[in-house]
Design a protein around this motif. Sequence first.
Motif, PDB file in Angstrom:
ATOM      1  N   ASP A 171      22.174-118.204 -14.301  1.00 50.21           N
ATOM      2  CA  ASP A 171      23.252-118.281 -13.305  1.00 50.21           C
ATOM      3  C   ASP A 171      23.335-119.740 -12.828  1.00 50.21           C
ATOM      4  OD1 ASP A 171      24.557-116.236 -10.827  1.00 50.21           O
ATOM      5  OD2 ASP A 171      24.450-118.406 -10.610  1.00 50.21           O
ATOM      6  N   ASP A 188      17.490-117.010 -14.483  1.00 41.69           N
ATOM      7  CA  ASP A 188      18.151-116.206 -15.505  1.00 41.69           C
ATOM      8  C   ASP A 188      18.554-114.849 -14.929  1.00 41.69           C
ATOM      9  OD1 ASP A 188      16.235-113.941 -16.553  1.00 41.69           O
ATOM     10  OD2 ASP A 188      14.980-115.694 -16.135  1.00 41.69           O
ATOM     11  N   ILE A 189      19.518-114.212 -15.587  1.00 44.14           N
ATOM     12  CA  ILE A 189      20.117-112.992 -15.041  1.00 44.14           C
ATOM     13  C   ILE A 189      19.166-111.794 -15.039  1.00 44.14           C
ATOM     14  CG2 ILE A 189      22.507-113.694 -15.508  1.00 44.14           C
ATOM     15  CD1 ILE A 189      22.451-111.908 -17.977  1.00 44.14           C
ATOM     16  N   PHE A 217      19.992-108.773 -12.199  1.00 44.45           N
ATOM     17  CA  PHE A 217      21.403-108.406 -12.418  1.00 44.45           C
ATOM     18  C   PHE A 217      21.559-107.294 -13.464  1.00 44.45           C
ATOM     19  CE2 PHE A 217      23.365-112.828 -11.210  1.00 44.45           C
ATOM     20  CZ  PHE A 217      22.935-112.645  -9.908  1.00 44.45           C
ATOM     21  N   LEU A 275      26.030-105.150 -15.499  1.00 46.35           N
ATOM     22  CA  LEU A 275      25.622-106.460 -14.980  1.00 46.35           C
ATOM     23  C   LEU A 275      26.086-106.496 -13.529  1.00 46.35           C
ATOM     24  CD1 LEU A 275      24.165-108.920 -16.127  1.00 46.35           C
ATOM     25  CD2 LEU A 275      26.373-110.031 -16.356  1.00 46.35           C
ATOM     26  N   LEU A 296      26.599-108.236 -10.362  1.00 47.76           N
ATOM     27  CA  LEU A 296      26.695-109.585  -9.807  1.00 47.76           C
ATOM     28  C   LEU A 296      26.704-109.521  -8.284  1.00 47.76           C
ATOM     29  CD1 LEU A 296      29.411-110.933 -12.268  1.00 47.76           C
ATOM     30  CD2 LEU A 296      26.934-111.155 -12.437  1.00 47.76           C
ATOM     31  N   PHE A 331      29.756-114.899 -18.222  1.00 49.57           N
ATOM     32  CA  PHE A 331      28.586-114.023 -18.330  1.00 49.57           C
ATOM     33  C   PHE A 331      28.839-112.922 -19.364  1.00 49.57           C
ATOM     34  CE2 PHE A 331      26.878-114.846 -13.781  1.00 49.57           C
ATOM     35  CZ  PHE A 331      25.922-115.715 -14.266  1.00 49.57           C
ATOM     36  N   CYS A 349      26.626-112.583 -22.688  1.00 50.84           N
ATOM     37  CA  CYS A 349      25.769-111.401 -22.877  1.00 50.84           C
ATOM     38  C   CYS A 349      26.050-110.777 -24.249  1.00 50.84           C
ATOM     39  CB  CYS A 349      26.041-110.346 -21.807  1.00 50.84           C
ATOM     40  SG  CYS A 349      25.398-110.779 -20.199  1.00 50.84           S
TER      41      CYS A 349
END
Length: 444
Positions: free
Chosen positions: A16, A22-23, A28, A43, A45, A56, A60
């Motif tokens: 991010d 990291d996600i 997330f 995901l 957010l 994103f 992904c």
Amino acid sequence: MNKQDEVLNKLKVIIDPDLGKDIVTLGFVKNLKISEGVVTFDLELTTPACPVKEQFRSDCKKVISELAWVKEVSLTMTSSKPSSALNKSGRGLATVKNIIAVASCKGGVGKSTTAVNIAYSLSQKGASVGIFDADIYGPSLATLVNAPFDGLFQKKDLIIPVEHINVKLMSFAYASANTGGGPAILRGPMVTQIINQLLTGTDWGELDYLVIDMPPGTGDIQLTLSQLIPITAAIIITTPQHLSFIDVKKGIQMFDQMKIPTIAVFENMSYFVCNSCNEKHEIFGSGSRKKLVEQFGIKNSFSMPLDQDISAFSDSGTPIVIAKPEGESAKEYSKVTDSIIREISKLNFANLPKPEVKFDNGNIYYKTDNGVENDIKPAILRRQCRCAHCINEITGEQILQQDDVEDSIIPNDIKPMGNYAVSINWSDGHSSIFPYELLNELVQ
Ligand code: ADP
């Protein structure tokens, strides 16, 4: 490694850009399921209006598809629920995620116009949004947004807000239209009481953002309101002719007292583009944004031109972001809104490291937000002061001479000033504001 871990490992490369992590670490990735080569997950957010949402999504899909066994990636974008802090405020605000205060030190600078356009821009980006007009003496929401209105209604003990083009609206003007009364002789404590009742007594429902158009000024009414309402962040609106740094400082300090970070300064009507020569005229001079960055460390400072369309559409009750979404002014509002969304996401992850400044053993100890630490000699820092007494604001030349500051000077008091700067009162009676950016340069 099992397939779930393989997917998570892949997703860990997506960082991010605002939160710097990291996600997967940020939590997330939710409801991850894998069945016959189909990877399904949500995901979650921080906001549905996330400016990097589409990035994103494609990142992904791309990284997961690199796994040889993956046939399909099914990804749903969601956003998180309101924080518990706001839940506690109860009643109509219980399911409001973020409250943004739009404030100005003086009236007539375009505060309400800006608040309304930011709110509609947030809504255009996919967020659920409300606007609360807290300006009891000069409510303007009903003029700026020409919503059909045939009286307020109540359900259980909450008032149903007016709704127009997906945004919920509440103003004292609607309430007083119901009763036929006006605000003419209300005194301060009554004003805050009315505002609080109207705000918490409105059935806002689930909102990602509630934008509050604050009454102008930085006096008792504003201070009390900031105490009563769990405001997430503040935006200060000013104009170049009003851009007195004393005023901006007063605004930031008022919100600071309440631990509300000022996340953007918006300089309205700052220039004018001539129809015939297409040239940009900075009628009130240039460089005020640079000064904002230098003095307060607020990088999120924006300039909005003096635009005839903004006032014409406002007067006719359609915010310009709705009336002319492809125009330059709407694009500028959109940019401001993106930056507000990003700053609020950062605030919601309160565990992000903050810089630390203190007086320790004769030196000023400073630790940057990424952990670099060092001592700065007080006199060296004092000599870097960029206030109007120490530098010529027009030429940027230093007025303060090195010898004007004794080597023995020490700070009496060090306090954060907004999110991006620190304020120091010195033993010579002077006070300075230093953006963390400057301290970063000094310690590195
Ligand atoms: P405040 O809430 O600070 O009192 P308003 O939002 O009511 O100010 O704006 C005051 C006037 O200035 C309104 O007539 C509005 O249409 C106009 N206005 C605001 N911003 C701009 C702009 N950028 N360009 C032209 N007119 C503007």
